[in-house]
Motif scaffolding. Structure first.
Motif, PDB file in Angstrom:
ATOM      1  N   ASN A 155       9.905   8.040  -1.444  1.00  0.00           N
ATOM      2  CA  ASN A 155      10.262   6.559  -1.326  1.00  0.00           C
ATOM      3  C   ASN A 155       9.557   6.202  -1.944  1.00  0.00           C
ATOM      4  N   GLY A 156       9.039   6.347  -3.830  1.00  0.00           N
ATOM      5  CA  GLY A 156       8.904   5.567  -4.650  1.00  0.00           C
ATOM      6  C   GLY A 156       7.297   4.966  -4.568  1.00  0.00           C
ATOM      7  N   ASN A 157       6.914   6.479  -3.190  1.00  0.00           N
ATOM      8  CA  ASN A 157       5.470   5.981  -2.478  1.00  0.00           C
ATOM      9  C   ASN A 157       4.289   7.268  -3.591  1.00  0.00           C
ATOM     10  N   ALA A 158       4.735   6.772  -5.481  1.00  0.00           N
ATOM     11  CA  ALA A 158       4.124   8.430  -6.265  1.00  0.00           C
ATOM     12  C   ALA A 158       2.327   8.373  -6.234  1.00  0.00           C
ATOM     13  N   ASP A 159       2.476   6.723  -5.946  1.00  0.00           N
ATOM     14  CA  ASP A 159       0.535   6.375  -5.948  1.00  0.00           C
ATOM     15  C   ASP A 159       0.283   6.790  -4.630  1.00  0.00           C
ATOM     16  N   ILE A 160       1.213   7.125  -3.998  1.00  0.00           N
ATOM     17  CA  ILE A 160      -0.277   7.111  -2.696  1.00  0.00           C
ATOM     18  C   ILE A 160      -0.492   8.302  -2.562  1.00  0.00           C
ATOM     19  N   GLY A 161      -1.401   8.639  -1.926  1.00  0.00           N
ATOM     20  CA  GLY A 161      -2.275   9.803  -1.667  1.00  0.00           C
ATOM     21  C   GLY A 161      -1.050  10.256   0.241  1.00  0.00           C
ATOM     22  N   ARG A 162      -1.868  11.097   1.076  1.00  0.00           N
ATOM     23  CA  ARG A 162      -1.785  11.637   2.145  1.00  0.00           C
ATOM     24  C   ARG A 162      -2.071  10.766   3.159  1.00  0.00           C
ATOM     25  N   PRO A 163      -1.551  10.080   3.632  1.00  0.00           N
ATOM     26  CA  PRO A 163      -2.124   9.921   5.166  1.00  0.00           C
ATOM     27  C   PRO A 163      -3.552  10.400   5.772  1.00  0.00           C
ATOM     28  N   LYS A 164      -4.555   9.791   5.784  1.00  0.00           N
ATOM     29  CA  LYS A 164      -6.469  10.041   6.793  1.00  0.00           C
ATOM     30  C   LYS A 164      -6.694   9.436   7.706  1.00  0.00           C
ATOM     31  N   TYR A 165      -5.613   8.313   8.296  1.00  0.00           N
ATOM     32  CA  TYR A 165      -5.823   7.973   9.740  1.00  0.00           C
ATOM     33  C   TYR A 165      -4.340   7.492  10.495  1.00  0.00           C
ATOM     34  N   ILE A 166      -4.245   7.314  11.125  1.00  0.00           N
ATOM     35  CA  ILE A 166      -2.767   6.927  12.300  1.00  0.00           C
ATOM     36  C   ILE A 166      -3.067   6.779  13.336  1.00  0.00           C
ATOM     37  N   ARG A 167      -2.221   5.520  13.690  1.00  0.00           N
ATOM     38  CA  ARG A 167      -2.456   5.150  15.286  1.00  0.00           C
ATOM     39  C   ARG A 167      -0.909   4.666  15.804  1.00  0.00           C
TER      40      ARG A 167
END
Length: 604
Positions: A546-558
């Motif tokens: 989705n074009g988010n190459a600079d974003i890592g894995r999520p650490k928090y969720i809600r």
């Protein structure tokens, strides 16, 4: 019709036969089977595209958990039975006839006779028979319902690590069989049984994803169809196998139970909006239904007086019109009218929302309200002539052959079985504590149905958000068709169905997350970015795709709760929404480690 061999009848007889069709159902069967094949194709296409993410090896609720839990139940039952049998042998009380209780059934009476006890002695001592019994009968839930599945035949190693392959094989087999049945316009008992067992194999391990009422409805309809089809012939118009009268009436009785159940559950649900002194249900239904389509908004914006008329019409179609289906003394035209009412009603529902293949499936038994004479204009002259000649030859043929005797015996058996299995269904329909979408026999052959007993007045959507940092930014996950992005309009997908989207709607209506325990695993899979699960979504904001190459894995969720409403103004946004609170966790945020600590035991 080109493959049909016409018996050597005179031209005069053939011409006369071509004008017939009243009371004949050869063409009806062709139309029904093609409709059933279409529904099955959609059902198995859904399974092929989604099951790996839902119940696969790394799915949200893996099928192996259901199989393992049922296997343990079977072992425990057999262990208790073996212990009981050892006690009987030690006491020397294995072959003596036992006194029969006054309320004992026929099977119990036979078992308690001398010869029944001898047979029981042999079977209880047979290890081979006990192995078969453990697999076919002991692996049942607390309600005594069985879980037939082809997945019982795979190795334990494949069950634990490679079940995806077998889920796909079952789905592909179902797709192939349904395509063949559609092209032929014909089916025999082995073909229909193969479709039934493929569908039941997935339904048995599908957990909450296969907990919708249309799953047992499809299985029950196929069970009925087995007694309507020839034993082996795959001719579209089999001269020696007309549609049995008992099956025609069983189909109509099936449709009657579906509609009456849906109507009665609305009156008994306690929802005042269905009551005659209120009639406001449709003011809310379109906006709050599971998966709207592009026309839903226009249905919703109709005047309130029209919505009241819709509620009254619904009560008429579900509570009064179904009686036309099961009263033979009213005559052919009233039965046809009853069938047409149901077809029109289901068509309206299809245009007003995406309700899976439920409405398409409910149309199928209504087809048996129409005979060949009524349906003849849908077929070529070759088909109509062949069907008429088949009807004529059947009426003029002798009924003394083995095939005719076998067919009559099967019809008697089917009629007796439907009557017996319908007794608890009728009791449920007559009860003030009516159950919706319930089963009363181990194989779920005859069931009770219902839909939308209560209708919500607000559309509450659960929006899943995740972030790399506790302070954000928080990014939303977008589902295939579930409302999320307020600028995205709905689309037509019926009869296709996105199971995860639908269950997200159910979770929003059910209350706390504890009532939808599968969601804990969904959140964990999203945080782990499990590929097959993420494919069930429209947009994973943390995916490089989705074009988010600079974003890592999520650490928090809600999970946040929003109230959604149609935007009555033209143009964007399509929806308006307002945050109304937190769904999970109630305070703070949740990490993957916290989700891993939450244990959910499978409970088939």
């Amino acid at each position: 019709a080109s493959n049909t061999v016409i018996p050597p009848l005179s031209t005069a007889v053939a011409t006369a036969a071509a004008t017939r069709g009243i009371g004949s159902f050869y063409l009806t069967r062709i139309l029904f089977l093609r409709g059933l094949a279409f529904v099955y194709f959609i059902a198995f296409l859904i399974a092929y595209n989604q099951n790996k993410g839902l119940i696969g090896d790394n799915g949200i609720t893996p099928a192996r958990d259901v199989l393992n839990a049922l296997e343990k139940i079977g072992r425990d039952k057999r262990k208790r039975r073996d212990e009981w049998w050892d006690q009987q042998k030690q006491s020397g009380n294995t072959r003596s006839p036992l006194p029969t209780q006054p309320d004992a059934g026929l099977v119990q009476i036979v078992k308690n006779t001398k010869y029944g006890r001898i047979l029981g002695d042999y079977l209880n001592s047979s290890k081979k028979f006990q192995n078969i019994r453990e697999v076919l009968w002991d692996r049942s839930d607390r309600l005594g319902r069985l879980y037939p599945s082809l997945l019982w035949f795979i190795s334990k190693n494949d069950r634990e690590t490679n079940i995806n392959k077998y889920l796909d094989r079952i789905a592909r087999t179902g797709l192939g069989l349904s395509i063949g049945m559609f092209l032929l316009g014909a089916a025999n008992v082995p073909l229909l049984f193969s479709l039934w067992i493929c569908q039941r194999s997935l339904m048995s391990v599908g957990g909450p994803w296969y907990g919708f009422g249309w799953e047992p409805q499809l299985a029950e309809l196929t069970f009925h169809a087995m007694f309507m089809a020839p034993l082996f012939s795959l001719n579209a118009i089999p001269y020696k196998s007309p549609v049995p009268t008992v099956t025609i009436w069983a189909m109509r009785w099936f449709l009657f139970r579906i509609m009456i159940g849906a109507g009665l559950i609305k009156l008994r649900s306690g929802d005042p909006k269905w009551k005659l002194n209120n009639l406001s249900t449709m003011n809310y239904f379109y906006e709050t239904q599971p998966v709207p389509n592009p026309l839903t908004k226009f249905f919703h914006m109709a005047p309130k007086v029209w919505h009241k008329f819709e509620v009254l019409s619904n009560h008429f179609v579900e509570l009064i019109a179904p009686w036309l289906l099961i009263m033979p003394w009213l005559g052919r035209k009233y039965i046809i009218a009853g069938g047409m009412i149901q077809l029109v009603f289901q068509s309206i529902l299809i245009t007003s929302g995406n309700l899976s293949f439920l409405n398409w499936l409910t149309m199928l038994p209504a087809i048996y309200c129409f005979d060949d004479a009524f349906l003849s204009k849908l077929f070529t002259p070759g088909f109509t002539t062949s069907a008429s000649i088949a009807s004529y030859t059947h009426l003029s043929a002798s009924g003394a052959g083995f095939g005719q005797l076998f067919r009559k015996s099967a019809n008697i058996f089917f009629a007796a079985l439907i009557i017996k299995l319908s007794i608890p269904v009728v009791k449920n329909l007559s009860s003030k504590k009516q159950l919706m979408n319930a089963s009363f026999d181990p194989l779920r052959l005859v069931n009770t149905y219902g839909a939308f007993g209560t209708v919500e007045e607000e559309r509450i959507e659960l929006i899943i958000e995740a972030a790399e940092d506790y302070n954000g930014p928080w990014l939303e996950y977008q589902f295939k068709v579930k409302p999320g992005d307020v600028t995205r309009p709905p689309r037509f997908i019926s009869p296709y169905h996105y199971r995860l989207d639908w269950l997200m709607w159910i979770a929003s209506c059910a209350g706390s997350i504890e009532r939808s325990p599968w969601m804990f695993k969904l959140l964990l899979k999203l945080m782990e970015q499990e590929e097959e699960v993420c494919r069930l979504l429209d947009i994973d904001p943390f995916s490089p795709k989705n074009g988010n190459a600079d974003i890592g894995r999520p650490k928090y969720i809600r999970v946040e709760k929003y109230r959604y409403k149609f935007n009555n103004a033209r143009g964007e946004p399509y929806w308006t929404r307002k945050r109304i609170g937190r769904y999970f966790p109630k305070q703070g945020v949740c990490s993957a480690d916290m989700l891993k600590e939450i244990t959910i035991s499978p409970n088939p």
